[in-house]
Design a protein around this motif. Structure first.
Motif, PDB file in Angstrom:
ATOM      1  N   ILE A   3      36.993 111.001   7.115  1.00 59.04           N
ATOM      2  CA  ILE A   3      36.396 109.771   6.573  1.00 59.04           C
ATOM      3  C   ILE A   3      37.318 108.582   6.839  1.00 59.04           C
ATOM      4  O   ILE A   3      36.868 107.510   7.253  1.00 59.04           O
ATOM      5  CB  ILE A   3      36.091 109.939   5.066  1.00 59.04           C
ATOM      6  N   ARG A   4      38.621 108.785   6.620  1.00 57.33           N
ATOM      7  CA  ARG A   4      39.581 107.694   6.864  1.00 57.33           C
ATOM      8  C   ARG A   4      39.481 107.216   8.309  1.00 57.33           C
ATOM      9  O   ARG A   4      39.591 106.028   8.603  1.00 57.33           O
ATOM     10  CB  ARG A   4      40.979 108.220   6.552  1.00 57.33           C
ATOM     11  N   HIS A  14      29.362 108.517   4.921  1.00 56.62           N
ATOM     12  CA  HIS A  14      29.599 109.972   4.901  1.00 56.62           C
ATOM     13  C   HIS A  14      29.202 110.594   3.568  1.00 56.62           C
ATOM     14  O   HIS A  14      29.326 109.967   2.522  1.00 56.62           O
ATOM     15  CB  HIS A  14      31.083 110.271   5.108  1.00 56.62           C
ATOM     16  N   MET A  15      28.783 111.854   3.645  1.00 55.52           N
ATOM     17  CA  MET A  15      28.725 112.692   2.442  1.00 55.52           C
ATOM     18  C   MET A  15      29.533 113.941   2.729  1.00 55.52           C
ATOM     19  O   MET A  15      29.486 114.487   3.829  1.00 55.52           O
ATOM     20  CB  MET A  15      27.285 113.096   2.121  1.00 55.52           C
ATOM     21  N   PHE A  16      30.266 114.407   1.693  1.00 59.33           N
ATOM     22  CA  PHE A  16      31.038 115.632   1.824  1.00 59.33           C
ATOM     23  C   PHE A  16      30.514 116.642   0.811  1.00 59.33           C
ATOM     24  O   PHE A  16      30.513 116.393  -0.394  1.00 59.33           O
ATOM     25  CB  PHE A  16      32.521 115.351   1.568  1.00 59.33           C
ATOM     26  N   GLU A  51      25.029 108.780   7.614  1.00 59.10           N
ATOM     27  CA  GLU A  51      25.182 109.020   9.056  1.00 59.10           C
ATOM     28  C   GLU A  51      25.870 110.348   9.348  1.00 59.10           C
ATOM     29  O   GLU A  51      25.582 110.980  10.346  1.00 59.10           O
ATOM     30  CB  GLU A  51      26.008 107.884   9.706  1.00 59.10           C
ATOM     31  N   THR A  52      26.827 110.729   8.504  1.00 59.23           N
ATOM     32  CA  THR A  52      27.630 111.929   8.788  1.00 59.23           C
ATOM     33  C   THR A  52      27.732 112.823   7.560  1.00 59.23           C
ATOM     34  O   THR A  52      28.067 112.350   6.469  1.00 59.23           O
ATOM     35  CB  THR A  52      29.053 111.535   9.217  1.00 59.23           C
ATOM     36  N   ASP A  61      38.863 104.947   0.581  1.00 58.71           N
ATOM     37  CA  ASP A  61      38.943 103.490   0.585  1.00 58.71           C
ATOM     38  C   ASP A  61      37.620 102.939   1.113  1.00 58.71           C
ATOM     39  O   ASP A  61      37.386 102.906   2.324  1.00 58.71           O
ATOM     40  CB  ASP A  61      40.110 103.086   1.499  1.00 58.71           C
ATOM     41  N   ALA A  62      36.741 102.541   0.203  1.00 59.80           N
ATOM     42  CA  ALA A  62      35.441 102.008   0.614  1.00 59.80           C
ATOM     43  C   ALA A  62      34.911 101.114  -0.497  1.00 59.80           C
ATOM     44  O   ALA A  62      35.392 101.160  -1.626  1.00 59.80           O
ATOM     45  CB  ALA A  62      34.458 103.147   0.882  1.00 59.80           C
TER      46      ALA A  62
END
Lengths: 422, 422
Positions: free
Chosen positions: A338-339, A235-237, A266-267, A365-366
């Motif tokens: 994301i979680r 993800h990117m925010f 991807e998102t 958490d990654a």
């Protein structure tokens, strides 16, 4: 050639031979191991014609059985690719041998001296799909770190792998190390893979490399400890304060540079108060590179031509020029999304707000959590590790890009002079 | 009270609550976590009478069901033991909080900054036998390292554990941390334990503590990653050159000091050329402390009164004042015997020969390998780690005595300023 009537005696003999050879490998000097790798590199070049011929057989069988074009490409070895694999082997010689490194040590109050030193894991099992370069990659990294290796490549690469395994074994033999340190269970098909996954007495760790489905199957079936390498629903925010140029460049780089790898985006999640400012230029740039946008309702209000995003899309690693895009009300909502969908590989925030950056770094958490950087940076070579075993998405033992140290364990060396415990 | 009709919804709700709480625990400051531990310590003292009453119920049930005396002892909590547990909790406050420690970091050629920092594992599952002190031990270590915990104690300690879990949850609540960070599946009996072992979505690691049988069952059944803590079939080898006094003292200390623990000696191997010189005094000293010797034929030629050793003895962790003794022809034979029967916990050589010492240290594959020291030194407190989670006999993630750092993972923090990958 899958043998349905499994002869576990032969299999166990091979695994036991790997275990036995691992004791010798554990004591091999760096010079011995590097000499073996040099042999691997020259034998690859010397036998390039044999390798290509064997590969032709696999490719013919693959075409006959209707293997997809992408898979055929990954299966293909030509002289150019063989040369580049042989060059990569030489690079591994240049990496620091992790074995024998002292990680910590002290003299206890009693006078006993303790030292924690790196040792090989022992026997590394690898289960992967029909990419013959992985055969050399994994074996070479395992050998450099003093491990024996048991390989299970995809059956579609069977002929190629057979020649490559001969190269590896002949190279060991040529420098006086046991050829038995490289074993295959390929000729036993799925039953061989299943046996390998259960062989706790012989195999110290299992590394699956390949599709999410393959990894899931190994995690589900294995009794040998597994290091999960991973699928990335990345993800990117774009935070409210995200600078437009960074947003455009980073999203584009993360999605488009190499869409088929696990650190590709991807998102994309966008803060509602930045959506109108950022989304048009971000999406224009993506679409100009052929990206298909799957968007939620609020994004589609701005870009009605986008496809509707499904719940499955949010959870999917497309490995293609597809992206899921959604608008969220707050950083908290982005974190919650994301979680829910993260595979804990890599997540990134684009922001100019220091407080939000710190919250994102702390709370997500990654394996890798980023601020204002492309997710494409999660990579062993980029991180300076040299060769890469894979990217661990689990939390035990190794997390993130795995290099040679991640193929090791430790042991405590305790030296006394007649010391008893009081 | 085992519920045979398993309501997985309730169980999943608890595991999900632990996961949710783990996010808060991961952000808790050292001061917050230490305040919670102080509360645990004072509540243990304040509620000692309640704990003893609950413990009485468990002991009565245990006696009624014919629980062995040793197990009843381990199950027993009196005010003195409760006070000592409360004191031990205060000691954990004094340990360094591992969370946030930077393990490595660099600035990449592109200017991107990467740092590898320690983070909690998340949710730690613990499966153990009816020793209520373990409930506090494990929970306190997990909380100090920022983890939530799901406990499955032995059903024989059910009443006691219920009160102890209230203490833990009330302590968290008192300092504003989520009580949900401590969960139990005890009221679901074996079905609860089985569910816990499968709960990969909620539980990050499972630590079994107890008998070899318990650990084996967890390793066999679990899909959550397990850290095996260990059974110890611990060996000492008296080399040809072993000084007699060291041999006598070290063997005695390793076998007799505390025979019921995992670092106690189980098997003594003696070089044939040292047997006549060493065995009489070594065995005399053992027998004077009530040790029963199980000996091979060659040892029995010297000590005819010794019991014959069986193949099962070589493989058994007696946990009692029994020892298996054998004569070997060489260091190589000793290494081969150890390789065959070792549980990879602790192995020690007594020698005055530097070459043999180095070979033993290098070639024996165990969490701790010793020269001229008692095997009893393999211990978290002796190694200076403070409290101990257990002693890992596996090679992945942690090996040997586990302290707080072994309850952590890492993550990569990546900071850029609009950096894209070239």
């Amino acid at each position: 050639m899958e043998q349905t009537d499994l002869d576990t005696t032969v299999l166990d003999d091979r695994l036991a031979a790997a275990k036995q050879a691992s004791y010798r490998l554990a004591r091999a000097t760096t010079a011995e191991k590097d000499a073996a790798l040099e042999q691997v590199s020259s034998l690859l070049r010397a036998r390039a014609v044999d390798i290509v011929s064997a590969n032709e057989l696999d490719l013919e069988a693959g075409r006959a059985s209707g293997l997809a074009e992408g898979l055929l490409d990954r299966l293909t070895l030509d002289v150019r690719r063989i040369t580049s694999i042989a060059d990569a082997v030489l690079e591994v010689i240049g990496l620091t041998d992790p074995i024998g490194e002292t990680l910590s040590g002290r003299t206890l109050p009693s006078g006993v001296r303790i030292d924690q030193v790196r040792v090989p894991l022992g026997v590394v099992g690898a289960i992967y799909e029909a990419r013959p370069n992985v055969t050399i990659d994994i074996a070479v990294l395992a050998l450099k770190s003093g491990n024996a290796v048991v390989l299970r490549g995809g059956s579609a690469a069977e002929h190629t792998n057979r020649v490559l395994i001969d190269v590896l074994r002949d190279a060991l033999d040529a420098v006086g190390l046991p050829a038995e340190a490289v074993q295959t269970v390929d000729d036993f098909g799925r039953a061989g893979a299943r046996h390998l996954m259960q062989a706790r007495d012989y195999v110290d760790v299992l590394i699956p490399r390949g599709s999410a489905g393959l990894i899931r199957a190994v995690v589900d079936e294995a009794r040998v400890p597994v290091i999960e390498t991973g699928a990335g629903v990345v993800h990117m925010f774009l935070d409210e304060s995200a600078p437009e140029q960074w947003a455009v460049d980073l999203v584009h780089n993360a999605k488009v540079q190499r869409p088929s790898v696990c650190n590709a985006l991807e998102t994309l999640l966008v803060h509602r108060d930045a959506a109108e400012r950022l989304l048009p230029s971000v999406i224009d740039r993506l679409e100009a590179s052929g990206v298909t946008v799957h968007a939620d309702e609020r994004v589609r209000a701005l870009r009605p031509e986008a496809l509707p995003v499904t719940d499955e899309d949010w959870a999917t690693e497309h490995m293609s020029l597809d992206i899921s895009v959604g608008i969220v009300d707050s950083l908290d909502d982005a974190l919650a999304h994301i979680r829910r969908y993260s595979t804990k590989h890599t997540e990134s925030i684009i922001t100019n707000d220091l407080g939000n950056a710190e919250r994102f770094l702390n709370e997500v958490d990654a394996a890798a959590v980023m601020v204002n950087a492309s997710t494409r940076f999660t990579d062993g070579a980029e991180f300076g590790f040299g060769a890469e075993v894979g990217i661990s998405t689990q939390k035990l033992h190794a997390r993130g890009p795995m290099g040679l140290p991640e193929l090791t364990s430790t042991k405590w060396i305790v030296r006394g002079a007649g010391h008893v415990r009081a």
